[in-house]
Design a protein around this motif. Structure first.
Motif, mmCIF file in Angstrom:
data_model
loop_
_atom_site.group_PDB
_atom_site.id
_atom_site.type_symbol
_atom_site.label_atom_id
_atom_site.label_comp_id
_atom_site.label_asym_id
_atom_site.label_seq_id
_atom_site.Cartn_x
_atom_site.Cartn_y
_atom_site.Cartn_z
ATOM 1 N N ALA A 11 0.826 -1.206 0.000
ATOM 2 C CA ALA A 11 0.000 0.000 0.000
ATOM 3 C C ALA A 11 0.862 1.259 0.000
ATOM 4 O O ALA A 11 0.486 2.279 -0.554
ATOM 5 N N LYS A 12 1.999 1.188 0.614
ATOM 6 C CA LYS A 12 2.941 2.309 0.603
ATOM 7 C C LYS A 12 4.341 1.763 0.348
ATOM 8 O O LYS A 12 4.647 0.628 0.750
ATOM 9 N N PRO A 13 5.195 2.509 -0.345
ATOM 10 C CA PRO A 13 6.534 2.007 -0.660
ATOM 11 C C PRO A 13 7.348 1.799 0.607
ATOM 12 O O PRO A 13 7.126 2.462 1.628
ATOM 13 N N PRO A 14 8.298 0.859 0.581
ATOM 14 C CA PRO A 14 9.121 0.620 1.771
ATOM 15 C C PRO A 14 9.988 1.836 2.097
ATOM 16 O O PRO A 14 10.419 2.577 1.210
ATOM 17 N N ALA A 15 10.216 2.043 3.365
ATOM 18 C CA ALA A 15 11.042 3.169 3.803
ATOM 19 C C ALA A 15 12.510 2.762 3.827
ATOM 20 O O ALA A 15 12.849 1.578 3.900
ATOM 21 N N VAL A 16 13.383 3.762 3.738
ATOM 22 C CA VAL A 16 14.828 3.537 3.814
ATOM 23 C C VAL A 16 15.393 4.424 4.924
ATOM 24 O O VAL A 16 14.869 5.518 5.207
ATOM 25 N N GLU A 17 16.422 3.923 5.513
ATOM 26 C CA GLU A 17 17.133 4.684 6.544
ATOM 27 C C GLU A 17 18.563 4.861 6.072
ATOM 28 O O GLU A 17 19.240 3.879 5.759
ATOM 29 N N LEU A 18 19.036 6.106 6.004
ATOM 30 C CA LEU A 18 20.380 6.388 5.494
ATOM 31 C C LEU A 18 21.055 7.423 6.376
ATOM 32 O O LEU A 18 20.421 8.146 7.134
ATOM 33 N N SER A 19 22.362 7.485 6.227
ATOM 34 C CA SER A 19 23.163 8.424 7.018
ATOM 35 C C SER A 19 24.248 9.012 6.138
ATOM 36 O O SER A 19 24.834 8.314 5.284
ATOM 37 N N THR A 20 24.520 10.282 6.331
ATOM 38 C CA THR A 20 25.639 10.974 5.700
ATOM 39 C C THR A 20 26.289 11.884 6.743
ATOM 40 O O THR A 20 25.635 12.294 7.713
ATOM 41 N N PRO A 21 27.554 12.216 6.568
ATOM 42 C CA PRO A 21 28.197 13.124 7.534
ATOM 43 C C PRO A 21 27.509 14.482 7.610
ATOM 44 O O PRO A 21 27.492 15.124 8.666
ATOM 45 N N ALA A 22 26.948 14.938 6.495
ATOM 46 C CA ALA A 22 26.365 16.284 6.490
ATOM 47 C C ALA A 22 24.958 16.310 7.081
ATOM 48 O O ALA A 22 24.595 17.245 7.812
ATOM 49 N N THR A 23 24.164 15.322 6.789
ATOM 50 C CA THR A 23 22.756 15.351 7.220
ATOM 51 C C THR A 23 22.478 14.480 8.438
ATOM 52 O O THR A 23 21.441 14.631 9.087
ATOM 53 N N GLY A 24 23.386 13.574 8.748
ATOM 54 C CA GLY A 24 23.123 12.643 9.833
ATOM 55 C C GLY A 24 22.175 11.547 9.389
ATOM 56 O O GLY A 24 22.083 11.214 8.198
ATOM 57 N N LYS A 25 21.424 10.966 10.327
ATOM 58 C CA LYS A 25 20.520 9.861 10.017
ATOM 59 C C LYS A 25 19.179 10.408 9.536
ATOM 60 O O LYS A 25 18.592 11.281 10.178
ATOM 61 N N LEU A 26 18.723 9.893 8.399
ATOM 62 C CA LEU A 26 17.438 10.270 7.836
ATOM 63 C C LEU A 26 16.630 9.011 7.542
ATOM 64 O O LEU A 26 17.186 7.952 7.260
ATOM 65 N N CYS A 27 15.321 9.166 7.577
ATOM 66 C CA CYS A 27 14.442 8.040 7.280
ATOM 67 C C CYS A 27 13.250 8.563 6.492
ATOM 68 O O CYS A 27 12.649 9.595 6.859
ATOM 69 N N GLY A 28 12.905 7.873 5.430
ATOM 70 C CA GLY A 28 11.786 8.279 4.591
ATOM 71 C C GLY A 28 11.645 7.352 3.405
ATOM 72 O O GLY A 28 12.195 6.239 3.381
ATOM 73 N N THR A 29 10.905 7.789 2.404
ATOM 74 C CA THR A 29 10.680 7.003 1.188
ATOM 75 C C THR A 29 11.403 7.665 0.027
ATOM 76 O O THR A 29 11.391 8.884 -0.115
ATOM 77 N N VAL A 30 12.008 6.833 -0.818
ATOM 78 C CA VAL A 30 12.740 7.335 -1.982
ATOM 79 C C VAL A 30 11.738 7.634 -3.086
ATOM 80 O O VAL A 30 10.955 6.770 -3.486
ATOM 81 N N THR A 31 11.734 8.866 -3.578
ATOM 82 C CA THR A 31 10.834 9.272 -4.651
ATOM 83 C C THR A 31 11.540 9.365 -6.002
ATOM 84 O O THR A 31 10.861 9.476 -7.024
ATOM 85 N N GLY A 32 12.856 9.297 -6.015
ATOM 86 C CA GLY A 32 13.570 9.352 -7.284
ATOM 87 C C GLY A 32 15.068 9.479 -7.080
ATOM 88 O O GLY A 32 15.553 9.724 -5.963
ATOM 89 N N VAL A 33 15.806 9.298 -8.169
ATOM 90 C CA VAL A 33 17.263 9.446 -8.168
ATOM 91 C C VAL A 33 17.633 10.250 -9.408
ATOM 92 O O VAL A 33 17.248 9.898 -10.526
ATOM 93 N N ARG A 34 18.395 11.347 -9.206
ATOM 94 C CA ARG A 34 18.804 12.151 -10.351
ATOM 95 C C ARG A 34 20.177 12.762 -10.090
ATOM 96 O O ARG A 34 20.438 13.261 -8.992
#
Length: 211
Positions: free
Chosen positions: A158-181
């Protein structure tokens, strides 16, 4: 002038032989045993269908998602319709198999010219029709049930799977991927859209839902 038509002459036929007597006895035996054979076959089919349904449903030999609400709306509706068809076919098949095994739940009409052999012959034909219909209905029930479970396996969420990612600049984020460009991952999190540089990722994993 046409000659008068002579009526057909009716005379006694040839005497019955021992082979004719044996053939008549065999036909009588087969007619007398037809209804018990149909009843026994119907009981066997009914027990086999009941065991199959119990294995599929009660013991969970075929399992899918426990919550249909996890599917997309159209797939959830399709699964519901398939389950309803399976229920209707299963109920009809159970009735028809019991009808063939035990007879119709109604009294027979008695008449002055009604004989036992004629009544049993009619019942044999009705029981055979019920047996064939019951087999077809139970087979359709199994087919619809398997299709419904298969739809829960391969249907979209019903809803796309969520992803959890981390970068040095943003820290830990969690949400759904809407695209890659252009080497950036577009992530929708908390009602906002964030672009994360893919080469800067230090962690990336999928989760069922964001905390």
């Amino acid at each position: 002038m046409t000659p008068p038509c002579t009526p057909p002459r009716i005379a006694a036929g040839p005497r019955a032989t021992a082979a004719d007597l044996l053939a008549s006895q065999e036909r009588h035996r087969l007619a007398a045993e037809a209804l018990p054979r149909v009843r026994a076959a119907s009981l066997g089919w009914r027990n086999a269908a009941g065991a199959l349904m119990a294995g599929l449903v009660a013991f969970g030999l075929v399992k899918g998602r426990t919550d249909v609400g996890q599917l997309a709306d159209r797939w959830a509706l399709a699964v519901g319709c398939l389950l309803l068809l399976a229920l209707v076919c299963g109920a009809c098949g159970a009735y028809l198999l019991n009808r063939a095994a035990h007879g119709a739940p109604k009294p027979f009409r008695l008449g002055t010219r009604t004989t036992r052999s004629a009544t049993e012959h009619l019942e044999v034909r009705s029981a055979l029709r019920a047996l064939r219909g019951g087999i077809a209905m139970t087979s359709a029930c199994v087919l619809f049930l398997v299709c419904a479970v298969g739809s829960t396996w391969y249907g979209p969420n019903a809803k796309p799977p969520a992803v959890e990612l981390s970068t040095p600049a943003t820290g830990k984020l969690c949400g759904t991927v809407t695209g890659v460009r252009q080497g950036r991952i577009v992530l929708k999190t908390g009602g906002t859209t964030v672009e994360v540089v893919a080469s800067a990722l230090t962690q990336l994993k999928t989760v069922e839902e964001c905390p």
